[in-house]
Design an enzyme around this catalytic site. Structure first.
Site, PDB file in Angstrom:
ATOM      1  N   LYS B 184     -64.265 -10.050  15.111  1.00 20.48           N
ATOM      2  CA  LYS B 184     -64.442 -11.381  15.679  1.00 20.48           C
ATOM      3  C   LYS B 184     -63.061 -12.019  15.629  1.00 20.48           C
ATOM      4  O   LYS B 184     -62.569 -12.422  14.575  1.00 20.48           O
ATOM      5  CB  LYS B 184     -65.461 -12.167  14.859  1.00 20.48           C
ATOM      6  CG  LYS B 184     -65.873 -13.483  15.494  1.00 20.48           C
ATOM      7  CD  LYS B 184     -65.602 -14.629  14.552  1.00 20.48           C
ATOM      8  CE  LYS B 184     -65.639 -15.960  15.274  1.00 20.48           C
ATOM      9  NZ  LYS B 184     -64.461 -16.766  14.992  1.00 20.48           N
ATOM     10  N   GLY B 241     -60.423 -16.679   5.233  1.00 22.11           N
ATOM     11  CA  GLY B 241     -60.500 -18.020   5.811  1.00 22.11           C
ATOM     12  C   GLY B 241     -60.904 -19.027   4.759  1.00 22.11           C
ATOM     13  O   GLY B 241     -60.597 -18.867   3.579  1.00 22.11           O
ATOM     14  N   SER B 242     -61.608 -20.036   5.206  1.00 20.65           N
ATOM     15  CA  SER B 242     -61.933 -21.156   4.317  1.00 20.65           C
ATOM     16  C   SER B 242     -63.068 -20.806   3.373  1.00 20.65           C
ATOM     17  O   SER B 242     -63.860 -19.892   3.618  1.00 20.65           O
ATOM     18  CB  SER B 242     -62.334 -22.374   5.139  1.00 20.65           C
ATOM     19  OG  SER B 242     -63.604 -22.150   5.736  1.00 20.65           O
ATOM     20  N   ARG B 243     -63.137 -21.572   2.288  1.00 26.45           N
ATOM     21  CA  ARG B 243     -64.225 -21.397   1.324  1.00 26.45           C
ATOM     22  C   ARG B 243     -65.570 -21.671   1.975  1.00 26.45           C
ATOM     23  O   ARG B 243     -66.524 -20.914   1.789  1.00 26.45           O
ATOM     24  CB  ARG B 243     -63.978 -22.363   0.165  1.00 26.45           C
ATOM     25  CG  ARG B 243     -64.877 -22.200  -1.018  1.00 26.45           C
ATOM     26  CD  ARG B 243     -64.188 -22.881  -2.188  1.00 26.45           C
ATOM     27  NE  ARG B 243     -65.025 -23.041  -3.364  1.00 26.45           N
ATOM     28  CZ  ARG B 243     -64.555 -23.498  -4.536  1.00 26.45           C
ATOM     29  NH1 ARG B 243     -63.275 -23.826  -4.652  1.00 26.45           N
ATOM     30  NH2 ARG B 243     -65.336 -23.624  -5.577  1.00 26.45           N
ATOM     31  N   GLY B 245     -66.378 -21.444   5.125  1.00 22.46           N
ATOM     32  CA  GLY B 245     -66.689 -20.382   6.070  1.00 22.46           C
ATOM     33  C   GLY B 245     -67.120 -19.104   5.363  1.00 22.46           C
ATOM     34  O   GLY B 245     -68.108 -18.473   5.733  1.00 22.46           O
ATOM     35  N   GLY B 246     -66.382 -18.739   4.330  1.00 21.28           N
ATOM     36  CA  GLY B 246     -66.712 -17.526   3.590  1.00 21.28           C
ATOM     37  C   GLY B 246     -68.075 -17.612   2.933  1.00 21.28           C
ATOM     38  O   GLY B 246     -68.871 -16.666   2.985  1.00 21.28           O
ATOM     39  N   GLU B 265     -62.054 -13.538   1.485  1.00 20.78           N
ATOM     40  CA  GLU B 265     -60.913 -14.096   0.751  1.00 20.78           C
ATOM     41  C   GLU B 265     -60.831 -15.552   1.176  1.00 20.78           C
ATOM     42  O   GLU B 265     -60.692 -15.859   2.354  1.00 20.78           O
ATOM     43  CB  GLU B 265     -59.654 -13.325   1.144  1.00 20.78           C
ATOM     44  CG  GLU B 265     -58.464 -13.676   0.287  1.00 20.78           C
ATOM     45  CD  GLU B 265     -57.186 -13.495   1.048  1.00 20.78           C
ATOM     46  OE1 GLU B 265     -56.955 -12.409   1.590  1.00 20.78           O
ATOM     47  OE2 GLU B 265     -56.430 -14.477   1.132  1.00 20.78           O
ATOM     48  N   CYS B 302     -52.219 -17.745   1.786  1.00 20.91           N
ATOM     49  CA  CYS B 302     -53.241 -17.721   0.740  1.00 20.91           C
ATOM     50  C   CYS B 302     -52.591 -17.792  -0.645  1.00 20.91           C
ATOM     51  O   CYS B 302     -53.230 -18.179  -1.607  1.00 20.91           O
ATOM     52  CB  CYS B 302     -54.051 -16.437   0.782  1.00 20.91           C
ATOM     53  SG  CYS B 302     -54.166 -15.664   2.376  1.00 20.91           S
ATOM     54  N   GLU B 392     -57.993 -26.524  -3.065  1.00 15.54           N
ATOM     55  CA  GLU B 392     -56.868 -26.104  -2.248  1.00 15.54           C
ATOM     56  C   GLU B 392     -56.607 -27.123  -1.138  1.00 15.54           C
ATOM     57  O   GLU B 392     -57.535 -27.578  -0.462  1.00 15.54           O
ATOM     58  CB  GLU B 392     -57.184 -24.731  -1.625  1.00 15.54           C
ATOM     59  CG  GLU B 392     -56.030 -24.165  -0.802  1.00 15.54           C
ATOM     60  CD  GLU B 392     -56.339 -22.792  -0.223  1.00 15.54           C
ATOM     61  OE1 GLU B 392     -57.511 -22.369  -0.255  1.00 15.54           O
ATOM     62  OE2 GLU B 392     -55.398 -22.139   0.271  1.00 15.54           O
TER      63      GLU B 392
END
Lengths: 530, 530
Positions: B184, B241-243, B245-246, B265, B302, B392
């Site tokens: 994706k 990506g983002s927290r 999103g993950g 991650e 990151c 973050e």
């Protein structure tokens, strides 16, 4: 004589609770003494606090010290003597010979992991050489090793009161990985659990390890297990049991603020493919072997052959007839608990009620909580359209699926859920059919057997006792054999750390003598490390 | 000249959709041509069907064939030429030199995995010798190897349009493991994605592999990613990506009928401990190194150093003063997307509004979507009581935490969430303090550095780019380096299989020449296998 007191073993302390429970002898229904503490969230918190305190200390001891600790646990279990197998027999209804063998498996497993830790199987260090002159950027000095993931919760299984219980495979691999362990003992065999728990505790104490390296919580409530998996200090979970139980723990673990891995071994019907050449050559011998595997231990194995798949024809007819004869004369056997016996009876009844499934044989009636072996036959078209026929009936029940042709056999293989094992019985003339099935079965099972029976799981380096969902919650590993140690490890990389601060596993000169990769290749004595 | 058509690459077919979107040049805000297909669940289903069909075929090719395929992808990416870095610069605002370096990292990574596959890093075979005479039971012939887990979904990251995107680390390790990949692509760089996707597709075709080995779906909707993770044919997920999103993907994966692993991650502030000896010796040099690491790439790494921890005193005062000077003169830099720039501005504003956090410097203003470096200072007591200070802020913002003493420094270390990295700056006189911090940091981070800066992640064998939650969703692995291949593998054991049916990796005579364990020890030429 070892005392069974009914206490929880939280670190070095014996803890009692107000609420208590007793074990039951499934063969007689008799209630057994003594009463056991019934742990809850308060006791989980105590054990978890000790485990978290112990974790950095325990993972820092040398591989040799960890191996010696595992060896000492094995010796302590042996030193319990016959009281252990006698109590286990009372609590489980399993015969003494089986339990003696299971004890040997348990101690052998601990010693195998001890040897594997000594051989460097936990650390797996890797070093990449610094390249200070590299352009455009130099490469740092990078050294990696694996460390224990942190405190591990282990759920004892009902069906292996020794080998998959307090000092079973999950405990052995987690301790080998350098992780403190909190065992939630199975409530069906609390006395057995306490005896083994005390053997582990004595080894902790004798080795001078922090008390939190091991705790044993017994109890009957779902709340206990839930609190254990939810505790933020627990970093991984090992479980062997039902699909519903395993999935409940997975949901709790996934819903934590910090999700953690759950290794749940849950549900497998272990399909056995009888290919035409094998059926033609030895239908009767196959039937003998099959019913032996099916009825062993009242069918209470994760690898019990619950599904037979074969092409319609004379060979299969002979197999079914011979298997029916054996099943009809099979002795009843006491099951592990009244709950398991009840679930077995309900599972069999569900199949007996169906018009599209034929019951071709059942074994003898027995005493309380006993398992009567049962054999069913259904057409592949029925199996393919009725998912309930794929559900595990834990115990000595099996279903023969009759396929019209090889295409239907492959369709049945493709329709299977994930399995611990898949078996092929074959002759050389069956190789083409087997070759077409193999890629399908590799997607479905952790272990593929030829001309054997899935019960009997060797504890060794090449074993995989695992497989795709729902056989387990994580197909990337195994619960039996040395590869299981990877479940409870995580890698840590050290970049440019001064030698004085480096862990011994990655120090220059390899003081621990571990096999290491240097720049991706096995390290040799000639590798000069600064 | 390579065409960017805006099509989805589903196997060998170019697919258009009615709904379309365009990329934006973040430096100017200009909308870029062409329009790109905006994939949805229908396209996911097409790609997943092809991937499932390809999986057993792709995993069956030899390690050499798989390695040659990875090498060909690298060569095809190089063959795109400057158009690739030029398009990537337009779509991301990243400078050309950085993108040229990132392209080399991407192709180097593919070639490293090719070498690792050739060296047997995917298969890791183990053989245990049969013991037909063993009592009470013989041991079977047991042979294990690892196979690809099945089709993998890879989510391209915004901040590395090449190295963590279509042919990035997750794609390289999944293909190396023998898994088909559906990427994706990140919607911020769809043209870059298509160019790289066509390079992979050409390698698939040239190698004669099934088309489903690779598909590229671009799109802007959360629905697309959700459908991909939910598809029953997908067996694992890689995400950077983002927290938020993950975690959303983790929830979808855990809620599937068959849960699957997600390697996300997500979030790391990469604490840097400046120990007293180091501060005394070189506060100004540390400040220079720090601000260089902080502002590189507009802080969009990151591993950006978002947290500095030090003891109060003259050394720290000198460090803060020097760092403030560098930050004040730091040039503004265009961020990857308007969304990222907006989130950065909000994150900085949240800290600026606090009375208990001091803003000691900020950098220059810039054009649209630019990042202005910012430096904050807070007392440790404030940091320990305000969890929001641990969040973050993606970009060139960092917080200095001033500790009263070594005990408070350890308390700050213990209070940290999981991290990708933790760094110590130290002199020999700091070793005792460092030794007390190390066990805490090992629990918190995947990589521990001394006297360096966490930005710059070497692609090699010993690297760990991973760490405890929320740095990643799974601390047992790494997303950079050859160890990453284990994410996408599962072990399969073959028991007593006839030689003719055994996969080559575990056949007698070791025809693939792989390193193998025999009875737990490295195989030698002298090992006679029947």
């Amino acid at each position: 004589m070892n005392d069974i007191t009914g206490a929880l073993l939280i670190g070095s302390r014996d803890i009692a609770t107000e609420r208590r429970f007793r074990a039951v002898d499934p063969a007689s229904g008799a209630v057994l003494e003594p009463a056991f503490a019934d742990a809850g969230p308060g006791e989980v918190a105590q054990a978890a606090a000790l485990a978290a305190e112990a974790a950095p200390l325990y993972r820092a001891i040398t591989p040799e010290a960890r191996a010696a600790f595992l060896d000492a646990i094995a010796a302590n279990i042996e030193a319990i003597g016959d009281e252990l197998t006698a109590r286990a027999a009372q609590e489980t209804g399993l015969p003494a010979a089986r339990l003696t063998g299971e004890r040997a498996r348990t101690t052998g497993q601990l010693r195998l992991f001890a040897g594997w830790v000594r051989a460097g199987g936990a650390d797996e260090p890797r070093l990449d050489s610094p390249l200070p002159e590299r352009a455009p950027l130099p490469r740092a000095d990078l050294r990696m090793r694996h460390i224990g993931i942190g405190p591990v919760a282990v759920f004892g299984a009902s069906n292996f009161p020794l080998a998959f219980s307090v000092a079973g495979g999950d405990t052995a691999s987690a301790l080998a990985a350098g992780c403190p362990v909190i065992v939630k003992g199975h409530p069906a065999h609390p006395g057995t659990s306490e005896l083994v728990g005390r053997a582990i505790r004595a080894a902790v104490s004798d080795a001078g390890l922090p008390e939190g390296v091991f705790s044993l919580l017994t109890g009957t409530s779902n709340e206990l297990g839930g609190a254990l998996v939810a505790d933020p200090r627990i970093k991984a979970v090992g479980f062997t049991g039902s699909r519903a139980g395993g999935l409940a723990l997975c949901r709790i673990a996934a819903g934590r603020p910090e999700p953690i891995p759950v290794y749940a071994e849950m549900s497998s019907i272990n399909p056995v493919f009888l290919l035409p050449g094998a059926l033609n050559a030895r239908a009767e011998a196959l039937a003998t072997g099959f019913v032996g595997s099916l009825t062993m231990g009242a069918g209470q194995f994760c690898t019990n052959p619950g599904l037979i798949i074969a092409l319609a024809g004379g060979g299969l007819d002979r197999f079914i007839a011979a298997a029916a004869t054996h099943v009809s004369s099979a002795a009843a056997a006491t099951m592990l608990t009244p709950g398991i016996a009840g679930a077995y009876a309900r599972g069999v009844a569900t199949l007996e009620e169906r018009a599209d499934v034929a019951e071709v044989a059942h074994g003898n009636e027995g005493g309380p909580n006993s398992c009567r072996a049962t054999l069913f036959v259904a057409e592949a078209a029925v199996f393919l359209s009725e998912p309930v026929l794929s559900h595990e009936v834990f115990g000595a029940s099996s279903l023969v699926v009759r396929c019209a042709d090889a295409g239907e056999m492959r369709a049945v293989a493709r329709a299977l859920e994930g399995q611990l094992t898949a078996t092929l019985h074959l002759e050389p003339e069956d190789h083409a059919l087997a070759a077409a099935l193999l890629p399908i079965l590799e997607d479905k099972a952790g272990r593929i057997l030829a001309n054997g029976w899935p019960t009997g799981v060797e504890v060794c380096h090449a074993m995989v006792h695992g497989g795709p969902f729902p056989a387990t919650s994580d197909p990337r590993s195994t619960s039996v054999g040395t590869l299981a140690i990877r479940r409870f490890l995580r890698p840590v990389c050290y970049q440019d750390l001064p030698e004085a601060l480096l862990p011994a596993a990655v120090q220059a000169g390899n003081p621990l003598g571990l096999p290491r990769l240097v720049d991706g290749k096995p390290e040799t004595d000639g590798d000069a490390r600064p």
